[in-house]
Design a protein around this motif. Sequence first.
Motif, PDB file in Angstrom:
ATOM      1  N   ILE A  38      67.900  83.622  85.245  1.00 39.70           N
ATOM      2  CA  ILE A  38      69.176  84.228  85.617  1.00 39.70           C
ATOM      3  C   ILE A  38      69.183  84.708  87.063  1.00 39.70           C
ATOM      4  N   GLY A  39      68.177  85.472  87.451  1.00 34.52           N
ATOM      5  CA  GLY A  39      68.182  86.087  88.768  1.00 34.52           C
ATOM      6  C   GLY A  39      67.967  85.113  89.905  1.00 34.52           C
ATOM      7  N   VAL A  40      66.973  84.210  89.761  1.00 34.03           N
ATOM      8  CA  VAL A  40      66.665  83.278  90.851  1.00 34.03           C
ATOM      9  C   VAL A  40      67.852  82.375  91.195  1.00 34.03           C
ATOM     10  N   PRO A  41      68.541  81.757  90.206  1.00 28.48           N
ATOM     11  CA  PRO A  41      69.704  80.936  90.579  1.00 28.48           C
ATOM     12  C   PRO A  41      70.802  81.704  91.301  1.00 28.48           C
ATOM     13  N   LEU A  43      70.251  84.390  93.379  1.00 32.55           N
ATOM     14  CA  LEU A  43      69.803  84.979  94.631  1.00 32.55           C
ATOM     15  C   LEU A  43      69.268  83.966  95.635  1.00 32.55           C
ATOM     16  N   ALA A  44      68.659  82.871  95.162  1.00 36.03           N
ATOM     17  CA  ALA A  44      67.987  81.941  96.074  1.00 36.03           C
ATOM     18  C   ALA A  44      68.980  80.963  96.688  1.00 36.03           C
ATOM     19  N   ASP A  45      68.621  80.450  97.873  1.00 34.41           N
ATOM     20  CA  ASP A  45      69.455  79.448  98.528  1.00 34.41           C
ATOM     21  C   ASP A  45      68.854  78.054  98.331  1.00 34.41           C
ATOM     22  N   GLU A  46      69.517  77.050  98.886  1.00 31.52           N
ATOM     23  CA  GLU A  46      69.098  75.663  98.671  1.00 31.52           C
ATOM     24  C   GLU A  46      67.706  75.391  99.230  1.00 31.52           C
ATOM     25  N   TYR A  47      67.388  75.982 100.381  1.00 32.96           N
ATOM     26  CA  TYR A  47      66.073  75.750 100.984  1.00 32.96           C
ATOM     27  C   TYR A  47      64.955  76.252 100.072  1.00 32.96           C
ATOM     28  N   LEU A  48      65.124  77.439  99.511  1.00 36.35           N
ATOM     29  CA  LEU A  48      64.089  77.994  98.637  1.00 36.35           C
ATOM     30  C   LEU A  48      63.877  77.111  97.411  1.00 36.35           C
ATOM     31  N   PHE A  49      64.962  76.577  96.855  1.00 40.21           N
ATOM     32  CA  PHE A  49      64.818  75.702  95.694  1.00 40.21           C
ATOM     33  C   PHE A  49      64.050  74.435  96.054  1.00 40.21           C
ATOM     34  N   ARG A  50      64.434  73.794  97.142  1.00 36.07           N
ATOM     35  CA  ARG A  50      63.833  72.504  97.505  1.00 36.07           C
ATOM     36  C   ARG A  50      62.415  72.648  98.022  1.00 36.07           C
ATOM     37  N   ALA A  51      62.141  73.689  98.799  1.00 39.10           N
ATOM     38  CA  ALA A  51      60.848  73.816  99.461  1.00 39.10           C
ATOM     39  C   ALA A  51      59.822  74.600  98.660  1.00 39.10           C
ATOM     40  N   PHE A  53      60.569  76.632  95.038  1.00 38.73           N
ATOM     41  CA  PHE A  53      60.639  76.826  93.594  1.00 38.73           C
ATOM     42  C   PHE A  53      60.416  75.540  92.802  1.00 38.73           C
ATOM     43  N   ILE A  54      61.102  74.457  93.171  1.00 37.11           N
ATOM     44  CA  ILE A  54      60.946  73.211  92.413  1.00 37.11           C
ATOM     45  C   ILE A  54      59.533  72.642  92.559  1.00 37.11           C
ATOM     46  N   PRO A  55      58.969  72.530  93.789  1.00 34.42           N
ATOM     47  CA  PRO A  55      57.573  72.072  93.881  1.00 34.42           C
ATOM     48  C   PRO A  55      56.601  72.987  93.150  1.00 34.42           C
ATOM     49  N   GLU A 180      70.467  73.095  89.446  1.00 36.72           N
ATOM     50  CA  GLU A 180      70.340  72.361  88.182  1.00 36.72           C
ATOM     51  C   GLU A 180      68.961  71.729  88.058  1.00 36.72           C
ATOM     52  N   LYS A 181      68.430  71.213  89.140  1.00 39.38           N
ATOM     53  CA  LYS A 181      67.076  70.637  89.105  1.00 39.38           C
ATOM     54  C   LYS A 181      66.035  71.713  88.822  1.00 39.38           C
ATOM     55  N   TYR A 182      66.238  72.875  89.416  1.00 43.27           N
ATOM     56  CA  TYR A 182      65.317  73.995  89.175  1.00 43.27           C
ATOM     57  C   TYR A 182      65.326  74.423  87.711  1.00 43.27           C
ATOM     58  N   LEU A 183      66.504  74.583  87.138  1.00 40.42           N
ATOM     59  CA  LEU A 183      66.596  75.001  85.741  1.00 40.42           C
ATOM     60  C   LEU A 183      66.015  73.949  84.808  1.00 40.42           C
ATOM     61  N   PHE A 184      66.223  72.673  85.131  1.00 41.98           N
ATOM     62  CA  PHE A 184      65.668  71.593  84.319  1.00 41.98           C
ATOM     63  C   PHE A 184      64.141  71.648  84.332  1.00 41.98           C
ATOM     64  N   CYS A 185      63.543  71.815  85.511  1.00 43.16           N
ATOM     65  CA  CYS A 185      62.090  71.913  85.614  1.00 43.16           C
ATOM     66  C   CYS A 185      61.573  73.184  84.945  1.00 43.16           C
ATOM     67  N   LEU A 186      62.301  74.281  85.107  1.00 43.73           N
ATOM     68  CA  LEU A 186      61.878  75.545  84.519  1.00 43.73           C
ATOM     69  C   LEU A 186      61.811  75.448  83.001  1.00 43.73           C
ATOM     70  N   GLY A 187      62.778  74.768  82.395  1.00 42.54           N
ATOM     71  CA  GLY A 187      62.744  74.591  80.952  1.00 42.54           C
ATOM     72  C   GLY A 187      61.494  73.852  80.505  1.00 42.54           C
ATOM     73  N   PHE A 188      61.133  72.779  81.215  1.00 42.71           N
ATOM     74  CA  PHE A 188      59.915  72.040  80.886  1.00 42.71           C
ATOM     75  C   PHE A 188      58.680  72.927  81.019  1.00 42.71           C
ATOM     76  N   VAL A 189      58.604  73.684  82.109  1.00 37.59           N
ATOM     77  CA  VAL A 189      57.423  74.493  82.366  1.00 37.59           C
ATOM     78  C   VAL A 189      57.258  75.580  81.305  1.00 37.59           C
ATOM     79  N   VAL A 190      58.332  76.243  80.930  1.00 38.09           N
ATOM     80  CA  VAL A 190      58.244  77.310  79.927  1.00 38.09           C
ATOM     81  C   VAL A 190      57.765  76.744  78.588  1.00 38.09           C
TER      82      VAL A 190
END
Length: 358
Positions: A38-41, A43-51, A53-55, A180-190
Amino acid sequence: MFYRENGQFKTSYRADQQIFPIAQDRWAILAIVAFAFIGVPLLADEYLFRAIFIPFLILALAAIGVNILVGYCGQISLGSGAFMAVGAYMAYNALIRVEGMPLIAALLIGGFFATLVGIFFGIPSLRVKGLYLAVATLAAQFFCDWAFLRVGWFTNHTASGSVSVSNLQVLGWQINTPVEKYLFCLGFVVVFALLAKNLVRSAIGREWMAIRDMDVAAAVIGIRPMYAKLSAFAVSSFIIGVAGGLWGFVHLGSWEPAAFSIDRSFQLLFMVIIGGMGSIMGSFFGAAFIVVLPIFLNQFLPWLGSLVGITISTAAVSHTEFMIFGALIVWFLIVEPHGLARLWSIGKQKLRLWPFPH
């Protein structure tokens, strides 16, 4: 005082066998997961997701797979990059060759084929170990690099040798934006982290740790070394294969075999060493360290050089990054072989005694 167990009573075996027996740990983990969803989506910007959170999420998932094999079962592997490549390429072929193939099913199919490859190259572990096993698994890296580069079927006979995926969706949910890519990866990781944590606490997890500590003694008490070692290779390769599919599909979008070179295998092994071998939490610590450190150095070193009137080039920053990695790996192996996870455990133990240390 706030991290003590006073008043926390266990009245059943189920309560005593919880993943997090201390209430403060359970609430902290739930708060972190809730903030991640909830919080990360928000507060974070596109750069943080790509550089970052997702990696971080994908590499943490791959590190969990490596940790099961190296940390819990004690089998050295330098073929993790190859297993990621198998997962990515087979998921790609499942997606393009089977009409209507769901995205999640394609990623799991990639993990299944990575499992087969992992078992095949894990067979030498029944006869060799240590450095010899590392060389045997290194053969998987070289073989897969050659196969994906030379066999056109894997890349659908593209002229450039690279493959790409687009228009990812799950049950009508379009996965296009970084959030959306971040949430998709987060679901797998959890899901996979929870499964891995329960697996290492089960009977098969205890067999892995017995093989790691002393395989001869484990065989004497009735543990089958062949089953324990090959099952560790299978589970580890499956998780790494799924992570490879996520790396190619979600993070890269378009890739070639160089994306899963031997450098990736060493990177995952460094994550486990720095984060902590034999610790699921250590996999997250190691992934965070490996992802954040280069970004930090790219910003900090030029700023530090400007203070003293020295211009630090990008190449110097890159070389400094390698030197720091090497120094830290040597330091952890000498001072704290169990990595950041052990330091975190020591810190929690001191909090449990504070403010009255013994």
